[in-house]
Scaffold this motif. Structure first.
Motif, mmCIF file in Angstrom:
data_model
loop_
_atom_site.group_PDB
_atom_site.id
_atom_site.type_symbol
_atom_site.label_atom_id
_atom_site.label_comp_id
_atom_site.label_asym_id
_atom_site.label_seq_id
_atom_site.Cartn_x
_atom_site.Cartn_y
_atom_site.Cartn_z
ATOM 1 N N SER A 275 0.998 4.038 -8.366
ATOM 2 C CA SER A 275 1.322 5.447 -8.199
ATOM 3 C C SER A 275 2.822 5.617 -7.972
ATOM 4 O O SER A 275 3.459 4.807 -7.288
ATOM 5 C CB SER A 275 0.532 6.017 -7.022
ATOM 6 O OG SER A 275 0.883 7.361 -6.770
ATOM 7 N N ARG A 276 3.387 6.673 -8.546
ATOM 8 C CA ARG A 276 4.807 7.009 -8.412
ATOM 9 C C ARG A 276 5.705 5.829 -8.815
ATOM 10 O O ARG A 276 6.692 5.531 -8.152
ATOM 11 C CB ARG A 276 5.138 7.459 -6.984
ATOM 12 C CG ARG A 276 4.432 8.738 -6.573
ATOM 13 C CD ARG A 276 4.911 9.222 -5.220
ATOM 14 N NE ARG A 276 6.342 9.554 -5.239
ATOM 15 C CZ ARG A 276 6.860 10.688 -5.709
ATOM 16 N NH1 ARG A 276 6.062 11.604 -6.235
ATOM 17 N NH2 ARG A 276 8.161 10.902 -5.662
ATOM 18 N N CYS A 277 5.329 5.173 -9.900
ATOM 19 C CA CYS A 277 6.115 4.049 -10.424
ATOM 20 C C CYS A 277 6.611 4.405 -11.816
ATOM 21 O O CYS A 277 5.836 4.848 -12.672
ATOM 22 C CB CYS A 277 5.272 2.777 -10.469
ATOM 23 S SG CYS A 277 6.156 1.326 -11.100
ATOM 24 N N ARG B 38 8.525 3.793 -6.896
ATOM 25 C CA ARG B 38 8.513 2.390 -7.289
ATOM 26 C C ARG B 38 9.158 2.263 -8.659
ATOM 27 O O ARG B 38 9.070 3.178 -9.478
ATOM 28 C CB ARG B 38 7.097 1.831 -7.339
ATOM 29 C CG ARG B 38 6.425 1.672 -5.985
ATOM 30 C CD ARG B 38 5.749 2.920 -5.552
ATOM 31 N NE ARG B 38 5.055 2.762 -4.267
ATOM 32 C CZ ARG B 38 4.527 3.763 -3.591
ATOM 33 N NH1 ARG B 38 4.638 5.011 -4.050
ATOM 34 N NH2 ARG B 38 3.919 3.547 -2.456
ATOM 35 N N PRO C 239 0.796 -1.236 0.000
ATOM 36 C CA PRO C 239 0.000 0.000 0.000
ATOM 37 C C PRO C 239 0.824 1.278 0.000
ATOM 38 O O PRO C 239 0.529 2.217 -0.730
ATOM 39 C CB PRO C 239 -0.842 -0.126 1.278
ATOM 40 C CG PRO C 239 -0.070 -1.066 2.156
ATOM 41 C CD PRO C 239 0.635 -2.019 1.245
ATOM 42 N N SER C 240 1.876 1.336 0.833
ATOM 43 C CA SER C 240 2.585 2.619 0.977
ATOM 44 C C SER C 240 4.048 2.382 1.318
ATOM 45 O O SER C 240 4.484 2.647 2.437
ATOM 46 C CB SER C 240 1.928 3.472 2.069
ATOM 47 O OG SER C 240 1.942 2.772 3.298
ATOM 48 N N GLN C 241 4.786 1.881 0.355
ATOM 49 C CA GLN C 241 6.221 1.737 0.547
ATOM 50 C C GLN C 241 6.868 1.520 -0.819
ATOM 51 O O GLN C 241 6.210 1.104 -1.768
ATOM 52 C CB GLN C 241 6.538 0.549 1.459
ATOM 53 C CG GLN C 241 6.289 -0.812 0.825
ATOM 54 C CD GLN C 241 6.718 -1.955 1.709
ATOM 55 O OE1 GLN C 241 5.904 -2.555 2.387
ATOM 56 N NE2 GLN C 241 8.014 -2.236 1.692
ATOM 57 N N ASP D 196 10.334 7.918 -2.240
ATOM 58 C CA ASP D 196 9.162 7.042 -2.246
ATOM 59 C C ASP D 196 8.732 6.715 -3.686
ATOM 60 O O ASP D 196 7.610 6.984 -4.113
ATOM 61 C CB ASP D 196 8.006 7.689 -1.485
ATOM 62 C CG ASP D 196 6.836 6.733 -1.327
ATOM 63 O OD1 ASP D 196 7.058 5.504 -1.278
ATOM 64 O OD2 ASP D 196 5.685 7.220 -1.265
#
Length: 312
Positions: A177-179, A230, A152-154, A228
Motif C-alpha cells: 500500500s502507498r508504494c 514506500r 506493517p506501518s512505516q 508515509d
C-alpha cells in the motif's frame, strides 16, 4: 361504343421516348478524368458532362479496390494463425505486441478514474487492480514467498532485480500500500501509460543527469517521512535478461540512509524457462517465484551465490 370526352384522358398513351443522337467527338476534345496521377481521355458524346463521367469512373474503380482489400484481409487472416503455430519467433512478437498494446489500452481506461484525485499515490491501487488479470491471459502463475516481511506501518525502500517488462506482473502481485516505483523519465512520454503512471505518483528521474537525479532522491527522502510513502527501486538501473544480477547503483541505498528507513529486498526468479528475448521465446504454462525480504530463502541464496558489486 362511345367514350365520353372527360374519360378520354385515362386512355391516353405515354409519349414515345425522345431519340438521342450521340455525336462522336475528337479525342483531343474529350473530357479528361484524373485517375491517380494519370489523366484518361474518354471519347463519348458531348451531352455527357464531367459529373456523369465521374460517376461512371467511381462505379468502375470502387469494386476493384474493395476486392483487393478483401483479398488482403483474407490473406492476413490465414497468415497470422499459420505464423502463430509454425514460428516461435512470430508467437513471441505477437505476445509482446499484445502485452504492450493491452497495457496502453488499460491505461486509457484508468486515466479518467485517476484524474478525479489528480496526482496521488492512492491511484496506484487502481492501476494494480486493472493489471492483475494479465498473468492469467498468458498462463503465468506467480508464487510469493515471505510477504510477511513487509514492515506493517512505516516507510521503507523496496529493491528488486529487473529482467524485463514482465516484471510489472510480479510487482503488481506484491505491491504494498502507498508504494510507487522510481522509473526512467523516458517512460513519462510512453503515451497513455506515461500519463497513467504520472497520475499514480510514479517518480521519474533522468538517468543522464546525475545532479537532477540526486535532487529528486533528496525530495523523495522527505516524501517518505512526511507522507508515509514506500518506494520501489531497481538498483541495477536497467534490464538484465541473463537471469543474474548486474552491479548495483547507490541511489536506493543513499535514499534509505538519508531517510533512515529499512530496505526490503525482493527477488524475482529467472524467466529463462519460459521467456528469452534473445531467443525470441515466450511460452505458457509456467510459474514465476518472488521472494521477499528473507535471506534464508533458497532463491535469495542462489542469487547471492555470486559476489555483488556496487558502482562507485
Amino acid at each position: 361504343m362511345f367514350i365520353r370526352e372527360e374519360s378520354a384522358s385515362f386512355l391516353t398513351l405515354p409519349p414515345p421516348p425522345r431519340e438521342v443522337t450521340l455525336k462522336p467527338i475528337k479525342r483531343k476534345d474529350a473530357p479528361r478524368i484524373m485517375l491517380g496521377r494519370r489523366a484518361v481521355s474518354v471519347c463519348v458524346s458531348k451531352e455527357m458532362g464531367k459529373k456523369e463521367l465521374g460517376k461512371v469512373a467511381r462505379m468502375e474503380l470502387w469494386p476493384g479496390a474493395w476486392t483487393v482489400l478483401l483479398l488482403l484481409f483474407l490473406l492476413l487472416l490465414f497468415l497470422l494463425p499459420a505464423l502463430w503455430f509454425c514460428s516461435p519467433s512470430a508467437k513471441y512478437f505477437f505476445k509482446m505486441a499484445f502485452y504492450n498494446g493491452w497495457i496502453l489500452f488499460l491505461a486509457v481506461l484508468a486515466i479518467p478514474v485517476c484524474a478525479v484525485r489528480g496526482r496521488n499515490v492512492e491511484n496506484m491501487k487502481i492501476l494494480r487492480l486493472m493489471l492483475l488479470h494479465i498473468k492469467y491471459l498468458y498462463g503465468i502463475r506467480v508464487e510469493v514467498r515471505g510477504a510477511h516481511h513487509f514492515p506493517p506501518s512505516q516507510p521503507y525502500v523496496v529493491v528488486s532485480n529487473h529482467q524485463s517488462s514482465l516484471d510489472l506482473l510480479g510487482m503488481m502481485e506484491v505491491l504494498p500500500s502507498r508504494c510507487v516505483p522510481i522509473a526512467k523519465r523516458e517512460l513519462l512520454w510512453a503515451g497513455s501509460a506515461g500519463l497513467a503512471c504520472w497520475l499514480a505518483g510514479v517518480i521519474f528521474i533522468d538517468r543522464k543527469r546525475t545532479g537532477d537525479a540526486i535532487n529528486v532522491m533528496s525530495e523523495v527522502a522527505q516524501t517518505l517521512l512526511t507522507q508515509d510513502v514506500r518506494v520501489w527501486v531497481f538498483p541495477e538501473g536497467t534490464r538484465n535478461h541473463n537471469g543474474s544480477m548486474l552491479p548495483f547503483k547507490r541511489g536506493a541505498f543513499h535514499l534509505a540512509v538519508q531517510a533512515q528507513v529499512p530496505i526490503v529486498p525482493i527477488v524475482m526468479s529467472s524467466y529463462q524457462d519460459f521467456y528469452c528475448k534473445k531467443e525470441r521465446r515466450f511460452t505458457s504454462e509456467h510459474c514465476s517465484g518472488l521472494s521477499i525480504g528473507d535471506v534464508r530463502d533458497q532463491t535469495w541464496e542462489l542469487l547471492h551465490s555470486r559476489p555483488l558489486h556496487y558502482i562507485h
